[in-house]
Design a protein around this motif. Structure first.
Motif, PDB file in Angstrom:
ATOM      1  N   GLY A   1       0.816  -1.210   0.000  1.00 12.60           N
ATOM      2  CA  GLY A   1       0.000   0.000   0.000  1.00 12.60           C
ATOM      3  C   GLY A   1       0.848   1.257   0.000  1.00 12.60           C
ATOM      4  N   MET A   2       1.981   1.229   0.702  1.00  9.67           N
ATOM      5  CA  MET A   2       2.875   2.389   0.721  1.00  9.67           C
ATOM      6  C   MET A   2       3.533   2.588  -0.639  1.00  9.67           C
ATOM      7  SD  MET A   2       4.595   2.300   4.529  1.00  9.67           S
ATOM      8  CE  MET A   2       5.183   3.992   4.400  1.00  9.67           C
ATOM      9  N   PHE A   3       3.838   1.485  -1.324  1.00 10.40           N
ATOM     10  CA  PHE A   3       4.359   1.610  -2.686  1.00 10.40           C
ATOM     11  C   PHE A   3       3.313   2.233  -3.604  1.00 10.40           C
ATOM     12  CE2 PHE A   3       7.628  -1.554  -1.505  1.00 10.40           C
ATOM     13  CZ  PHE A   3       8.730  -0.963  -2.100  1.00 10.40           C
ATOM     14  N   CYS A   4       2.071   1.764  -3.487  1.00 10.45           N
ATOM     15  CA  CYS A   4       1.008   2.272  -4.352  1.00 10.45           C
ATOM     16  C   CYS A   4       0.732   3.748  -4.108  1.00 10.45           C
ATOM     17  CB  CYS A   4      -0.271   1.467  -4.141  1.00 10.45           C
ATOM     18  SG  CYS A   4      -0.208  -0.203  -4.805  1.00 10.45           S
ATOM     19  N   ALA A   5       0.901   4.185  -2.874  1.00  8.83           N
ATOM     20  CA  ALA A   5       0.674   5.597  -2.549  1.00  8.83           C
ATOM     21  C   ALA A   5       1.856   6.467  -2.944  1.00  8.83           C
ATOM     22  CB  ALA A   5       0.398   5.740  -1.055  1.00  8.83           C
ATOM     23  N   ASP A   6       2.882   5.861  -3.590  1.00  6.75           N
ATOM     24  CA  ASP A   6       4.064   6.579  -4.065  1.00  6.75           C
ATOM     25  C   ASP A   6       4.891   7.144  -2.916  1.00  6.75           C
ATOM     26  OD1 ASP A   6       5.727   7.304  -6.157  1.00  6.75           O
ATOM     27  OD2 ASP A   6       4.929   9.327  -6.233  1.00  6.75           O
ATOM     28  N   ASN A   7       4.782   6.501  -1.743  1.00  2.00           N
ATOM     29  CA  ASN A   7       5.568   6.974  -0.611  1.00  2.00           C
ATOM     30  C   ASN A   7       7.001   6.463  -0.684  1.00  2.00           C
ATOM     31  OD1 ASN A   7       3.248   8.130   0.469  1.00  2.00           O
ATOM     32  ND2 ASN A   7       2.647   6.205   1.396  1.00  2.00           N
ATOM     33  N   LEU A   8       7.166   5.168  -0.880  1.00  2.00           N
ATOM     34  CA  LEU A   8       8.487   4.566  -0.885  1.00  2.00           C
ATOM     35  C   LEU A   8       9.209   4.814  -2.199  1.00  2.00           C
ATOM     36  CD1 LEU A   8       7.741   1.173   0.899  1.00  2.00           C
ATOM     37  CD2 LEU A   8       8.429   3.349   1.893  1.00  2.00           C
TER      38      LEU A   8
ATOM     39  N   SER B   1      -2.834   5.296   4.191  1.00  2.00           N
ATOM     40  CA  SER B   1      -3.605   6.113   3.252  1.00  2.00           C
ATOM     41  C   SER B   1      -4.005   5.369   1.987  1.00  2.00           C
ATOM     42  CB  SER B   1      -2.766   7.340   2.845  1.00  2.00           C
ATOM     43  OG  SER B   1      -1.565   6.930   2.205  1.00  2.00           O
ATOM     44  N   ASN B   2      -4.109   4.047   2.040  1.00  2.00           N
ATOM     45  CA  ASN B   2      -4.316   3.302   0.802  1.00  2.00           C
ATOM     46  C   ASN B   2      -5.304   2.171   1.007  1.00  2.00           C
ATOM     47  OD1 ASN B   2      -3.231   0.865  -1.087  1.00  2.00           O
ATOM     48  ND2 ASN B   2      -2.993   2.840  -2.106  1.00  2.00           N
ATOM     49  N   THR B   3      -5.980   1.805  -0.078  1.00  2.00           N
ATOM     50  CA  THR B   3      -6.971   0.729  -0.021  1.00  2.00           C
ATOM     51  C   THR B   3      -6.369  -0.578   0.471  1.00  2.00           C
ATOM     52  OG1 THR B   3      -8.270   1.711  -1.818  1.00  2.00           O
ATOM     53  CG2 THR B   3      -8.562  -0.642  -1.418  1.00  2.00           C
TER      54      THR B   3
ATOM     55  N   SER C   1      -7.165  19.851   1.536  1.00  2.00           N
ATOM     56  CA  SER C   1      -8.589  19.480   1.430  1.00  2.00           C
ATOM     57  C   SER C   1      -8.803  17.980   1.576  1.00  2.00           C
ATOM     58  CB  SER C   1      -9.148  19.955   0.081  1.00  2.00           C
ATOM     59  OG  SER C   1      -8.431  19.356  -0.992  1.00  2.00           O
ATOM     60  N   TYR C   2      -7.748  17.243   1.952  1.00  2.00           N
ATOM     61  CA  TYR C   2      -7.854  15.792   2.098  1.00  2.00           C
ATOM     62  C   TYR C   2      -8.706  15.467   3.312  1.00  2.00           C
ATOM     63  CZ  TYR C   2      -6.327  10.903   2.502  1.00  2.00           C
ATOM     64  OH  TYR C   2      -6.279   9.535   2.592  1.00  2.00           O
ATOM     65  N   ARG C   3      -9.788  14.706   3.121  1.00  2.00           N
ATOM     66  CA  ARG C   3     -10.699  14.425   4.233  1.00  2.00           C
ATOM     67  C   ARG C   3     -11.057  12.944   4.374  1.00  2.00           C
ATOM     68  NH1 ARG C   3      -8.758  18.336   5.241  1.00  2.00           N
ATOM     69  NH2 ARG C   3      -9.633  20.371   5.831  1.00  2.00           N
ATOM     70  N   TYR C   4     -10.282  12.059   3.762  1.00  2.00           N
ATOM     71  CA  TYR C   4     -10.460  10.634   4.032  1.00  2.00           C
ATOM     72  C   TYR C   4      -9.859  10.325   5.404  1.00  2.00           C
ATOM     73  CZ  TYR C   4     -11.699   9.799  -0.847  1.00  2.00           C
ATOM     74  OH  TYR C   4     -12.332   9.805  -2.073  1.00  2.00           O
ATOM     75  N   THR C   5     -10.507   9.455   6.151  1.00  2.00           N
ATOM     76  CA  THR C   5      -9.995   9.095   7.477  1.00  2.00           C
ATOM     77  C   THR C   5      -9.743   7.593   7.554  1.00  2.00           C
ATOM     78  OG1 THR C   5     -12.218   8.827   8.423  1.00  2.00           O
ATOM     79  CG2 THR C   5     -11.198  11.024   8.564  1.00  2.00           C
ATOM     80  N   TRP C   6      -8.846   7.196   8.473  1.00  2.00           N
ATOM     81  CA  TRP C   6      -8.370   5.830   8.486  1.00  2.00           C
ATOM     82  C   TRP C   6      -8.358   5.183   9.880  1.00  2.00           C
ATOM     83  CZ3 TRP C   6      -7.555   3.894   3.658  1.00  2.00           C
ATOM     84  CH2 TRP C   6      -7.478   4.849   2.631  1.00  2.00           C
ATOM     85  N   ILE C   7      -7.976   5.890  10.909  1.00  2.00           N
ATOM     86  CA  ILE C   7      -7.757   5.249  12.213  1.00  2.00           C
ATOM     87  C   ILE C   7      -9.081   4.846  12.866  1.00  2.00           C
ATOM     88  CG2 ILE C   7      -6.816   5.554  14.530  1.00  2.00           C
ATOM     89  CD1 ILE C   7      -4.651   7.320  13.281  1.00  2.00           C
TER      90      ILE C   7
END
Length: 372
Positions: free
Chosen positions: A102-109, A121-123, A207-213
């Motif tokens: 998921g971190m790879f897909c979010a372009d973090n790593l 932050s990813n599905t 404006s990011y408003r998706y939540t995860w925890i």
């Protein structure tokens, strides 16, 4: 029921991936190129709801989680009796790998920029958390305990959002900028929240408003709803009886979600309990339809190509998220740009989808499937 692979599950999973990586980009490009009122109206169903409400495109992610849950009763039947270290090792390995992917897909790593790392932050990461919660409940509780756990997850989320307040957030406020889930993500993830930018010592969340925890509670509930469907399909009832149970459960969940929405709005971005019930109910109905027509009526031959997506769903998702096929497509098709005008982008999207499908087909032909 014997522990054979459900063709309907592979095809439904493939259908979900096909919508995401092929149909959606091509359809949206065509809608923009045509720019007709009817097309633009249809396009609203292919964009996530801005906040309250539910559209067709909001079902893609819940369906991923639901199908992960459907597979749990079948995969865990390989570990009869009391759970041992092997099953826990399998669960935590899968959770870790899904989080990492998921971190790879979010372009973090891949960015190699520590300032842009976001932790959750990813599905795929949401599926990992939902899978962990559902798996532990399945391992340690019977059906009644799992049902109790399902409603406890929904109720705990509701109680937190309804009665807890902090820093001007929460207390029954479900608006984008003042709900408790937003506050918790900002407080816990901070700079590591997706789209967060540190400017002059001050965090700007944009404006990011998706939540995860806090939403993780209902990620677990969504996955657990899939477990219930899997238990129905794995059971000893006649196929028509299983189909009926899936339909009745789905309708009941949809009605319960709509009823709860009178008090707690259906909001996909923060994964409210009403949205969880409503979307899970639709997933039940889809599972019923695919199971009946494919596994019961044996009408799946014309849809068998979808298993090319379904059996390598993580590969399909990662290729779509990470790899830019446009440079390859444009290298071969750029001569058509002056001829096709505004429709050239539609051709590009179709070409990208064709290349992705070609890779998946080669993997399928060679029986190479990514397992986590």
């Amino acid at each position: 029921m014997e522990n054979k692979r459900l063709d309907s599950l592979d095809i439904l999973r493939g259908f979900d991936l096909f919508l995401l990586v092929t149909f959606h980009p091509v359809a949206m490009a065509l809608i923009r190129a045509v720019d007709h009122p009817l097309g633009n109206l249809a396009g609203t169903q292919l964009r996530h709801a801005e906040w309250e409400g539910f559209v067709t495109w909001d079902l893609i992610m819940p369906l991923f989680m639901f199908m992960a849950g459907v597979a749990i009763p079948f995969s865990f039947s390989r570990f009869p009796g009391q759970p041992g270290t092997g099953v826990y090792r399998r669960i935590f390995k899968r959770v870790f790998l899904l989080f990492l992917l998921g971190m790879f897909c979010a372009d973090n790593l891949l960015s190699l920029n520590t300032d842009k790392i976001s932790f959750y932050s990813n599905t795929l990461q949401a599926i990992a958390v939902g899978y962990l919660i559902a798996s532990l409940l399945v391992l340690h509780f019977g059906l009644r305990g799992q049902i109790a756990g399902f409603f406890l997850l929904l109720a705990t989320y509701w109680a937190l959002m309804k009665f807890v307040s902090a820093g001007g957030f929460g207390g029954g406020d479900y608006s984008p900028d003042h709900n408790l889930a937003e506050y918790v993500d900002r407080a816990v993830l901070g700079r590591f929240r997706d789209k967060a930018i540190l400017e002059n010592g001050v965090l700007n969340f944009g404006s990011y408003r998706y939540t995860w925890i806090v939403s993780s509670l209902n990620f677990g509930a969504t996955t657990l709803s899939g477990v219930f469907a899997g238990q129905i399909l794995k059971g000893s009832h006649a196929p028509t009886r299983k189909t009926g149970l899936l339909i009745v459960t789905g309708i009941a969940m949809i009605l319960a979600g709509l009823a709860w929405s009178l008090e707690m709005p259906v909001i996909k971005k923060i994964w409210t309990s009403s949205m969880t019930l409503f979307s899970s109910g639709i997933c039940f109905l889809l599972m019923a339809a695919f199971y009946y027509f494919i596994d019961c009526q044996k009408h799946g031959r014309r849809l068998a190509w979808l298993t090319i997506y379904g059996k390598n769903s993580i590969v399909a998702y990662m290729l779509y998220q990470i790899v830019s096929f446009s440079c390859i497509t444009d290298s071969f098709l750029h001569g058509l740009n002056p001829i096709m005008g505004k429709y050239y982008v539609v051709l590009m999207k179709a070409g990208n989808a064709f290349l992705l499908f070609g890779i998946l087909w080669l993997l399928y032909r060679e029986k190479k499937f990514l397992k986590v």
